[in-house]
Design a protein around this motif. Structure first.
Motif, PDB file in Angstrom:
ATOM      1  N   ALA A  61       0.885  -1.070   0.124  1.00 47.66           N
ATOM      2  CA  ALA A  61      -0.004  -0.038   0.012  1.00 47.66           C
ATOM      3  C   ALA A  61       0.953   1.212   0.125  1.00 47.66           C
ATOM      4  CB  ALA A  61      -0.850  -0.131   1.132  1.00 47.66           C
ATOM      5  N   SER A  62       1.841   1.133   0.808  1.00 44.18           N
ATOM      6  CA  SER A  62       2.716   2.350   0.851  1.00 44.18           C
ATOM      7  C   SER A  62       3.326   2.682  -0.646  1.00 44.18           C
ATOM      8  CB  SER A  62       3.868   2.315   1.919  1.00 44.18           C
ATOM      9  OG  SER A  62       3.519   2.425   2.939  1.00 44.18           O
TER      10      SER A  62
ATOM     11  N   ASP B  21       0.617   7.666  -7.090  1.00 49.42           N
ATOM     12  CA  ASP B  21      -0.811   7.940  -7.012  1.00 49.42           C
ATOM     13  C   ASP B  21      -1.035   8.497  -8.608  1.00 49.42           C
ATOM     14  OD1 ASP B  21      -3.271   8.374  -5.893  1.00 49.42           O
ATOM     15  OD2 ASP B  21      -3.094  10.328  -6.186  1.00 49.42           O
ATOM     16  N   ALA B  22      -0.128   9.138  -8.940  1.00 50.60           N
ATOM     17  CA  ALA B  22      -0.332   9.595 -10.387  1.00 50.60           C
ATOM     18  C   ALA B  22      -0.722   8.436 -11.585  1.00 50.60           C
ATOM     19  CB  ALA B  22       0.816  10.674 -10.701  1.00 50.60           C
ATOM     20  N   VAL B  23      -0.233   7.383 -10.996  1.00 51.89           N
ATOM     21  CA  VAL B  23      -0.453   6.072 -12.167  1.00 51.89           C
ATOM     22  C   VAL B  23      -1.567   5.297 -11.476  1.00 51.89           C
ATOM     23  CG1 VAL B  23       0.475   4.036 -12.728  1.00 51.89           C
ATOM     24  CG2 VAL B  23       1.785   5.987 -12.182  1.00 51.89           C
ATOM     25  N   PHE B  24      -1.904   5.255 -10.102  1.00 47.17           N
ATOM     26  CA  PHE B  24      -2.950   4.121  -9.746  1.00 47.17           C
ATOM     27  C   PHE B  24      -4.067   4.825  -9.178  1.00 47.17           C
ATOM     28  CE2 PHE B  24       1.408   1.788  -9.490  1.00 47.17           C
ATOM     29  CZ  PHE B  24       1.100   0.889 -10.368  1.00 47.17           C
TER      30      PHE B  24
ATOM     31  N   THR C  64      -2.637   8.922  -1.633  1.00 44.19           N
ATOM     32  CA  THR C  64      -1.375   9.397  -1.441  1.00 44.19           C
ATOM     33  C   THR C  64      -0.668   8.760  -0.270  1.00 44.19           C
ATOM     34  OG1 THR C  64      -1.921  11.547  -0.689  1.00 44.19           O
ATOM     35  CG2 THR C  64      -1.515  11.326  -3.059  1.00 44.19           C
ATOM     36  N   THR C  65      -1.240   8.385   0.583  1.00 42.95           N
ATOM     37  CA  THR C  65      -0.755   7.606   1.886  1.00 42.95           C
ATOM     38  C   THR C  65      -1.009   6.324   2.245  1.00 42.95           C
ATOM     39  OG1 THR C  65      -2.691   8.439   3.342  1.00 42.95           O
ATOM     40  CG2 THR C  65      -0.791   9.984   3.039  1.00 42.95           C
TER      41      THR C  65
ATOM     42  N   ALA D 158      -8.893   1.822   0.902  1.00 44.09           N
ATOM     43  CA  ALA D 158      -9.288   1.429  -0.500  1.00 44.09           C
ATOM     44  C   ALA D 158      -9.358   0.340  -1.176  1.00 44.09           C
ATOM     45  CB  ALA D 158      -8.631   2.745  -1.550  1.00 44.09           C
ATOM     46  N   LEU D 159      -7.931  -0.335  -0.750  1.00 40.04           N
ATOM     47  CA  LEU D 159      -7.804  -1.935  -1.103  1.00 40.04           C
ATOM     48  C   LEU D 159      -8.911  -2.664  -0.455  1.00 40.04           C
ATOM     49  CD1 LEU D 159      -4.150  -1.993  -1.650  1.00 40.04           C
ATOM     50  CD2 LEU D 159      -5.794  -1.968  -3.297  1.00 40.04           C
ATOM     51  N   LEU D 160      -8.916  -2.405   1.031  1.00 39.42           N
ATOM     52  CA  LEU D 160     -10.025  -3.401   1.938  1.00 39.42           C
ATOM     53  C   LEU D 160     -11.319  -3.115   1.383  1.00 39.42           C
ATOM     54  CD1 LEU D 160      -8.233  -3.363   5.323  1.00 39.42           C
ATOM     55  CD2 LEU D 160      -8.128  -5.014   3.346  1.00 39.42           C
TER      56      LEU D 160
END
Length: 477
Positions: A252-253, A259-262, A266-267, A274-276
């Motif tokens: 996640a880090s 973040d510009a890609v995915f 940003t943290t 978001a993933l969970l």
């Protein structure tokens, strides 16, 4: 003994075809090219020689039944100073081809002054085998998770009992001390007063046991991806799950830095949530064959896969329906040695369960799983080892390792989930030695890295190191 579906028989010296010439050996063994005597061996391999070493089935009855241990060798290419025995781990893993893999790796310099010696442990591959079948049938559809687990446990317990009942002496003697004694029989057969040893994964426990029993016969010993000094399949599942959970947060880090890609945040906390949340959404509302389990299987994987997995997770979030075979599912992947060659699950079960003082009943194992999942929501359900010992009918005989005086090099991996770095630290506290740390998450990767020259130096000179070594870089998105 009969041969499992993973293995093929190696012909003993008495049964060799007359056309196969034996290689003269000062050690008294009759060596032959493996490609000439071992079924399905690579015919292009003209380096690796094979032989058989007989050992007692039961060392408490040394004059009783003997079994054969298959041994391989690649001769030193320069001025020979000794031999290094090799074991890739498992347990249950074949090691007969390990001399070739080491010779062709960054650690190949070990073979300049040393014969590289591989072997199949008893119960595996070309050695006398354990012909028990471990089946992995699909659970009955439509039943709750606990009932599925109970059905699997009942099948495991039945298979365990049947294996022990059919081969009681063989199974009872599948222990790390017994295989360490097999190693010493190989040493004697080779005509060596002392041997070097290079073990990976469970092979590190075998090395620690050999050094405990036969320290005077150890020249130098290197242990990569180190097991803990006390075996407990419960603690193994706990340790691997905790390391997997750390991998999720590291992942996640890493995503947050791009973040510009995915576009997950940003943290690390934002990305992790978001993933969970994506996992929860697809658990409640699967999209074709993509569900919450698919997402969970993509959250705690090796760093080399992060770029591809992050891209796939973003596609799923944005409404895509990738095919399940594109997802690198982690469930069941916390194994010991990747793709198995001549792997025997029954031998692995016997070794772990004969020596782990872990619960044998389903209810306790299930409760441990639920507790682990509560503590570790991503990786807590990945426990593989504790369920293997449900219904195991023999009492546990725990490891008892001790420090020695022979030169010892340990190698740990800072981010590895298979044998977490804490295990190497604990083993060093128990048996001594120097600990080299590799900054990667790859199981047993030393021989694939340029810093394997430290291993060559160690076996040539006995000089240990506590240095840190860079692993392979994480691919950029």
């Amino acid at each position: 003994m009969s041969i499992s579906r993973f293995a093929v028989p190696l012909l003993t010296a008495a049964a060799l075809l007359p056309a196969v010439p034996a290689v003269a050996a000062a050690d008294g063994l009759s060596w032959h090219l493996c490609s000439a005597v071992a079924k399905d061996w690579d015919p292009a391999d003209q380096r690796t020689e094979c032989t058989m070493v007989p050992v007692p089935l039961d060392y408490a009855d040394p004059d009783g039944r003997k079994i054969d241990i298959a041994v391989s060798r690649i001769r030193a290419t320069g001025e020979r100073t000794g031999a290094v025995l090799l074991n890739p781990g498992g347990p249950g893993q074949s090691g007969l081809d390990m001399p070739r893999s080491i010779a062709d790796s960054h650690a190949g310099g070990i073979g300049v002054h040393h014969d590289l010696i591989g072997f199949d442990p008893r119960g595996v591959g070309y050695s006398d085998n354990l012909p028990c079948t471990i089946a992995f049938p699909e659970p009955d559809p439509g039943v709750p998770d606990k009932e599925k687990a109970r059905q699997a446990a009942e099948r495991t317990a039945r298979a365990n009992r049947e294996c022990v009942d059919a081969h009681p002496t063989f199974v009872r003697n599948l222990t790390t001390p017994t295989i360490a004694r097999d190693l010493d029989c190989i040493r004697v057969a080779l005509g060596e007063d002392k041997i070097g040893y290079y073990g990976v994964s469970w092979g590190t426990a075998l090395g620690a046991q050999y050094r405990t029993l036969f320290d005077d016969h150890v020249d130098k010993m290197l242990l990569d991806s180190v097991m803990p000094p006390d075996l407990s399949v419960t603690a193994m599942d706990d340790g691997q799950a905790a390391a997997g959970e750390n991998t999720f947060h590291d992942f996640a880090s890493w995503i947050a830095r791009y973040d510009a890609v995915f576009h997950f945040g940003t943290t690390e906390p934002v990305v992790a949530k978001a993933l969970l949340d994506l996992r929860a959404e697809l658990t409640a509302h699967p999209r074709g064959e993509i569900d919450g389990a698919t997402v969970n299987g993509m959250l705690a994987n090796p760093r080399r896969d992060w770029a591809a997995l992050a891209k796939q997770l973003a596609e799923i979030r944005d409404g895509g329906t990738i095919s399940p075979d594109r997802a690198t599912a982690q469930t069941g992947a916390l194994g010991w040695d990747g793709e198995a060659h001549a792997f025997n699950h029954a031998q692995q079960t016997a070794l772990l369960c004969n020596e782990s003082p872990s619960p044998r009943d389903f209810e306790t194992v299930w409760r441990h799983r639920l507790d682990r999942m509560k503590r570790l929501p991503v990786a807590g359900g990945y426990g593989l080892y504790e369920p293997m010992c449900i219904g195991w009918p023999l009492p546990a005989r725990p490891w008892a390792f001790a420090a020695g005086k022979s030169p010892l090099e340990l190698v740990g991996h800072a981010y590895e989930p298979v044998t977490p770095i804490g295990w190497a630290i604990a083993m060093r506290q128990r048996i001594g030695g120097a600990l080299m740390t590799i900054e990667d998450d790859v199981h047993g990767s030393l021989s694939s890295l340029t810093c394997a020259n430290a291993a060559v130096t160690f076996f040539d000179t006995g000089r240990t190191t506590s240095a840190s070594c860079a692993g392979a870089p994480i691919p950029a998105p």
